[in-house]
Design a protein around this motif. Structure first.
Motif, PDB file in Angstrom:
ATOM      1  N   ILE B  23      62.294  43.688  42.240  1.00 16.62           N
ATOM      2  CA  ILE B  23      62.789  45.147  42.288  1.00 16.62           C
ATOM      3  C   ILE B  23      64.674  45.517  42.878  1.00 16.62           C
ATOM      4  O   ILE B  23      65.418  45.526  43.285  1.00 16.62           O
ATOM      5  CB  ILE B  23      62.856  46.567  41.973  1.00 16.62           C
ATOM      6  CG1 ILE B  23      61.780  46.250  40.849  1.00 16.62           C
ATOM      7  CG2 ILE B  23      63.088  47.999  42.229  1.00 16.62           C
ATOM      8  CD1 ILE B  23      60.575  47.292  40.535  1.00 16.62           C
ATOM      9  N   LEU B 300      62.848  43.613  36.434  1.00 11.70           N
ATOM     10  CA  LEU B 300      61.869  44.774  35.617  1.00 11.70           C
ATOM     11  C   LEU B 300      61.628  44.014  35.049  1.00 11.70           C
ATOM     12  O   LEU B 300      60.221  44.936  34.833  1.00 11.70           O
ATOM     13  CB  LEU B 300      63.329  45.567  34.841  1.00 11.70           C
ATOM     14  CG  LEU B 300      63.623  46.480  35.676  1.00 11.70           C
ATOM     15  CD1 LEU B 300      64.726  47.293  34.477  1.00 11.70           C
ATOM     16  CD2 LEU B 300      63.144  47.755  36.359  1.00 11.70           C
ATOM     17  N   LEU B 303      57.947  43.173  37.450  1.00 11.65           N
ATOM     18  CA  LEU B 303      57.959  44.697  37.583  1.00 11.65           C
ATOM     19  C   LEU B 303      55.676  44.224  36.256  1.00 11.65           C
ATOM     20  O   LEU B 303      55.330  44.898  36.616  1.00 11.65           O
ATOM     21  CB  LEU B 303      58.452  46.596  37.794  1.00 11.65           C
ATOM     22  CG  LEU B 303      57.708  47.325  37.870  1.00 11.65           C
ATOM     23  CD1 LEU B 303      57.088  47.380  38.852  1.00 11.65           C
ATOM     24  CD2 LEU B 303      58.519  48.033  37.085  1.00 11.65           C
ATOM     25  N   SER B 339      54.327  52.581  38.544  1.00  9.97           N
ATOM     26  CA  SER B 339      54.921  51.953  38.413  1.00  9.97           C
ATOM     27  C   SER B 339      56.003  52.793  38.685  1.00  9.97           C
ATOM     28  O   SER B 339      57.055  51.721  39.202  1.00  9.97           O
ATOM     29  CB  SER B 339      54.924  51.837  36.890  1.00  9.97           C
ATOM     30  OG  SER B 339      55.838  52.728  36.138  1.00  9.97           O
ATOM     31  N   THR B 340      56.223  53.775  38.735  1.00  9.77           N
ATOM     32  CA  THR B 340      56.930  54.386  39.041  1.00  9.77           C
ATOM     33  C   THR B 340      57.225  54.132  40.404  1.00  9.77           C
ATOM     34  O   THR B 340      58.438  54.177  41.841  1.00  9.77           O
ATOM     35  CB  THR B 340      56.768  56.093  38.922  1.00  9.77           C
ATOM     36  OG1 THR B 340      56.804  56.171  37.511  1.00  9.77           O
ATOM     37  CG2 THR B 340      58.182  56.909  39.509  1.00  9.77           C
ATOM     38  N   THR B 343      58.744  51.718  41.543  1.00  6.91           N
ATOM     39  CA  THR B 343      60.206  51.822  41.299  1.00  6.91           C
ATOM     40  C   THR B 343      60.545  52.206  43.081  1.00  6.91           C
ATOM     41  O   THR B 343      61.949  51.590  42.780  1.00  6.91           O
ATOM     42  CB  THR B 343      60.387  52.222  40.019  1.00  6.91           C
ATOM     43  OG1 THR B 343      59.849  51.701  38.724  1.00  6.91           O
ATOM     44  CG2 THR B 343      62.395  51.704  39.948  1.00  6.91           C
ATOM     45  N   GLY B 346      60.928  50.195  45.182  1.00  8.05           N
ATOM     46  CA  GLY B 346      61.774  49.617  45.020  1.00  8.05           C
ATOM     47  C   GLY B 346      63.399  49.497  45.650  1.00  8.05           C
ATOM     48  O   GLY B 346      64.661  49.311  46.493  1.00  8.05           O
ATOM     49  N   ILE B 347      63.431  50.406  45.339  1.00  8.04           N
ATOM     50  CA  ILE B 347      64.992  51.172  45.070  1.00  8.04           C
ATOM     51  C   ILE B 347      65.189  51.368  46.393  1.00  8.04           C
ATOM     52  O   ILE B 347      66.204  51.261  46.969  1.00  8.04           O
ATOM     53  CB  ILE B 347      65.397  52.586  44.108  1.00  8.04           C
ATOM     54  CG1 ILE B 347      64.771  52.140  42.944  1.00  8.04           C
ATOM     55  CG2 ILE B 347      66.557  53.400  44.773  1.00  8.04           C
ATOM     56  CD1 ILE B 347      65.826  53.335  41.882  1.00  8.04           C
ATOM     57  N   ILE B 389      67.826  52.146  37.255  1.00  3.27           N
ATOM     58  CA  ILE B 389      66.856  51.352  36.964  1.00  3.27           C
ATOM     59  C   ILE B 389      66.524  52.287  37.748  1.00  3.27           C
ATOM     60  O   ILE B 389      64.781  51.495  36.813  1.00  3.27           O
ATOM     61  CB  ILE B 389      67.605  51.037  38.533  1.00  3.27           C
ATOM     62  CG1 ILE B 389      68.681  50.465  38.534  1.00  3.27           C
ATOM     63  CG2 ILE B 389      66.170  49.868  39.372  1.00  3.27           C
ATOM     64  CD1 ILE B 389      68.981  49.300  40.315  1.00  3.27           C
ATOM     65  N   ALA B 390      65.887  53.658  37.720  1.00  2.00           N
ATOM     66  CA  ALA B 390      64.892  54.328  37.890  1.00  2.00           C
ATOM     67  C   ALA B 390      63.797  54.383  36.526  1.00  2.00           C
ATOM     68  O   ALA B 390      62.739  54.184  36.202  1.00  2.00           O
ATOM     69  CB  ALA B 390      65.080  55.745  38.794  1.00  2.00           C
ATOM     70  N   GLY B 393      62.556  51.214  34.815  1.00  2.00           N
ATOM     71  CA  GLY B 393      61.718  51.317  35.835  1.00  2.00           C
ATOM     72  C   GLY B 393      60.335  51.806  34.827  1.00  2.00           C
ATOM     73  O   GLY B 393      59.155  51.627  35.455  1.00  2.00           O
TER      74      GLY B 393
END
Lengths: 250, 417
Positions: B23, B300, B303, B339-340, B343, B346-347, B389-390, B393
């Motif tokens: 990500i 994604l 992920l 997963s949050t 993400t 990753g961001i 993206i968030a 994700g």
């Protein structure tokens, strides 16, 4: 709280099948466990053991019949109530892989208290805290104190099973269900495991439903029941369909 | 729940790290591509700035822009010196830069102009041309090189060079008699200025002094010394860059030039013409954006696949969780939180990577291409991309979470493998 006279499990005319038009897996006209009783339930693989335990733990819903567990008629429970019922009243010990690998030994034992107010309240009434009670149980299960904050992956199988018992017992649920907890243990540790289990179940004033196919252990229990003798469906299944046994074998 | 999820991630850090990296890469890529895209468009549309009108012989707006600013293609016709004079005399007009094209040196265009070019020409965010070395042309045979010309040909100050007639890489005949001297070298601008050889208008005239019908007349050579004493007057230029006293007059002046009676002329607003040209070549920009969208999508998918792949081995954990009172909703939430966290991680890592890339790349781009890319806080578009993206994700994480939810319902307490 538990009245030793009233049954902790009372099952009547229970029928269960996985899907419509498939053979019955459970067909139990009557089965009961009294309060405080230590019951040995014997059943080979495929006799519907795990299914029965799932029904008692309110995971599976039977098509007909009633199951009253710790005084709660299970068919009256809905959705989340079943999960709440399970954690409040039943402590579960599996054959193996009982512990969450990402939590420490102590956190694994405390876990049910996070989901059950009833267990937390019981511990508070005892004048203790969840952590202290977990430490006490781990000590009672003869686990070295230096292990408690370690990762569970570093424990031996025997130690893991004892941690699982400590978790099942924390907050003193009325019923402990153990599904072949000794099958992964060798003969010596098996007896020692049973000693500890019995002592703590008695101390918590809980009933014990112990499922195993190891008949040698049965004489130490108050009563031994063969699942085939109470489950009519198991008789039909094991007689007629040997391949089913093979499929379900671990 | 959050500490459960956090512990669970920590326990699976190698796969979690992979997902975060995937990500982060896609976030860094899309942000960097977006930034380069935006800055490239900015620097393109600001190839020439501060100029209000570009004037040339009547043709098309883009053609005029192409040959006067980008030095691509040729003019259809010239502007006579009389017209230049007339335009210069108009009251609204502040300055005029004459541009005379048509010759080349080693493949680089030669641009004849005067000192006004260096005074008034602006590019980018109102940046003036600056000399890196030497000085502006003073003599007829002085030349000021764009940075790229100097760099590619390896020319130094005071070096002699020969300018050829024609614009091809291999010119037909070289103006051997007109030896030019490098007087100055400009700093990089990232515009076509870098690729031009600037000489005075007189220098252009001097080059063509002995030319008749495209060939030198034998024996008629005029020496450089003689030429210096001659009075050279340009007769025509290729294009004019015009600056006005007040921008409000721009449309009036444009119309006045377009309807000039003596000669057919065309005046265009450089900003409008540049936008028009960009819309033509903007397809590449869109393609770039689509590619970076694809990379985000791939990140994604990675992920989801990491979470889904882990799901099977986690069915036991789900059963344990359920046996200790966790509801299916808890199982669902656990995976959603995981997963949050992945993400978001990753961001954040992607942002850091982006700034690292831009920071490192900015030096290179400025030195090599004169493209100035500054470190800026993420703007509205960037924030929207990050938010998208968030959210993506989160939605992607719901897929395995939903799967786990269903499995925990159907598996119950059985520990299937």
């Amino acid at each position: 709280m538990t009245n030793n006279e009233s049954p902790v499990i009372q099952i009547n005319d229970l029928e269960f099948r996985w899907k419509a038009n498939t053979p019955l897996v459970l067909n139990i006209p009557e089965f009961s466990v009294s309060g405080g009783e230590r019951l040995f339930l014997r059943g080979p693989s495929g006799s519907g053991k795990t299914t029965l335990l799932s029904v008692i733990a309110a995971v599976l819903v039977p098509q007909s019949g009633t199951a009253v567990v710790t005084g709660v008629p299970l068919h009256t429970l809905k959705g989340g109530q079943k999960d709440q019922f399970r954690v409040d009243h039943i402590g579960l010990v599996f054959q193996q892989f009982n512990l969450l690998p990402f939590l420490s030994v102590l956190d694994n034992v405390v876990l049910p208290c996070k989901f059950s107010k009833k267990r937390r309240d019981t511990i508070r009434q005892m004048g203790s805290t969840a952590t202290d009670e977990a430490m006490r149980l781990l000590k009672a299960m003869e686990l070295p104190p230096n292990l408690t904050n370690q990762s569970v992956t570093e424990l031996s199988v025997g130690q893991q099973q004892r941690v699982a018992v400590a978790r099942a017992l924390i907050g003193q649920p009325e019923l402990i269900i153990a599904d072949e907890p000794t099958s992964a243990l060798d003969t010596d540790t098996r007896q020692a495991f049973l000693d500890l289990l019995f002592a703590e179940v008695q101390a918590a004033n809980s009933s014990l439903l112990f499922v195993s196919h190891d008949v040698d252990l049965s004489q130490r229990f108050d009563r031994a029941v063969d699942l085939k003798s109470i489950n009519l469906a198991a008789q039909a299944l094991t007689d007629a369909n040997a391949s089913d046994t093979m499929r379900a074998a671990p | 729940m959050i500490s459960l999820a956090w512990n669970s991630i920590r326990n699976r850090w190698p796969t979690a790290l992979l997902a975060v990296l995937a990500i982060a890469m896609s976030v860094a890529l899309i942000l960097t591509v977006e930034k380069v895209r935006r800055d490239a468009r900015n620097s393109f549309t600001q190839t020439v700035s501060g100029t209000d009108l570009i004037v040339g012989a009547r043709s098309g707006a883009i053609q005029l822009l192409l040959y006067s600013v980008f030095r691509i293609g040729n003019a259809t016709n010239n502007i006579s010196w009389e017209s230049v004079h007339d335009i210069k005399e108009r009251s609204a007009i502040d300055w005029v830069i004459p541009i005379s094209l048509g010759d080349s040196h080693a493949g680089f265009r030669v641009l004849g102009t005067n000192h006004d070019y260096f005074t008034h020409y602006r590019y980018g965010n109102d940046q003036a041309l600056q000399l890196a070395k030497g000085e502006l042309f003073d003599d007829v045979f002085d030349a000021v090189l764009g940075s790229e010309v100097a760099a590619q040909l390896g020319y130094q100050i005071d070096q002699n060079m020969v300018v050829a007639h024609g614009t091809g890489n291999v010119a037909l005949v070289e103006h051997e008699r007109s030896p030019f001297r490098v007087s100055g070298i400009l700093k990089p601008t990232g515009t076509p200025v870098d690729k031009a050889v600037h000489v005075s208008l007189e220098g252009i005239e001097a080059m063509h002094l002995d030319w008749r019908n495209g060939a030198t007349v034998r024996g008629e050579g005029t020496s450089a010394e003689e030429i210096r004493t001659m009075e050279l007057k340009p007769t025509a230029v290729t294009a004019l860059l015009v600056g006005l006293n007040s921008r409000t007059a721009v449309f009036r002046e444009q119309r006045a030039i377009n309807t000039y009676r003596e000669e057919p002329l065309l005046a265009v607003l450089p900003g409008v013409a540049l936008q028009e040209l960009w819309s033509l070549i903007g397809v590449a920009e869109k393609a770039l954006f689509i590619i970076s969208l694809c990379v985000v999508f791939a990140g994604l998918v990675n992920l989801v696949s990491v979470l889904l792949a882990g799901l099977n081995e986690r069915r036991r954990e789900m059963a344990v969780l359920r046996s200790t009172g966790a509801r299916p909703v808890h199982v669902f939430l656990l995976l959603c939180i995981e997963s949050t966290v992945l993400t978001l991680g990753g961001i954040i890592l992607g942002l850091a990577l982006h700034y690292l890339l831009v920071g490192a790349g900015a030096v290179f781009l400025r030195e090599r291409f004169g493209l100035s890319i500054g470190l800026t806080l993420p703007d509205k578009t960037d924030l929207m991309i990050l938010a998208a993206i968030a959210i993506a994700g989160l939605v992607a994480g719901m897929l395995p979470a939903l799967q786990a939810y269903r499995k925990s319902l159907s598996d119950g307490l059985s520990q299937r493998l």
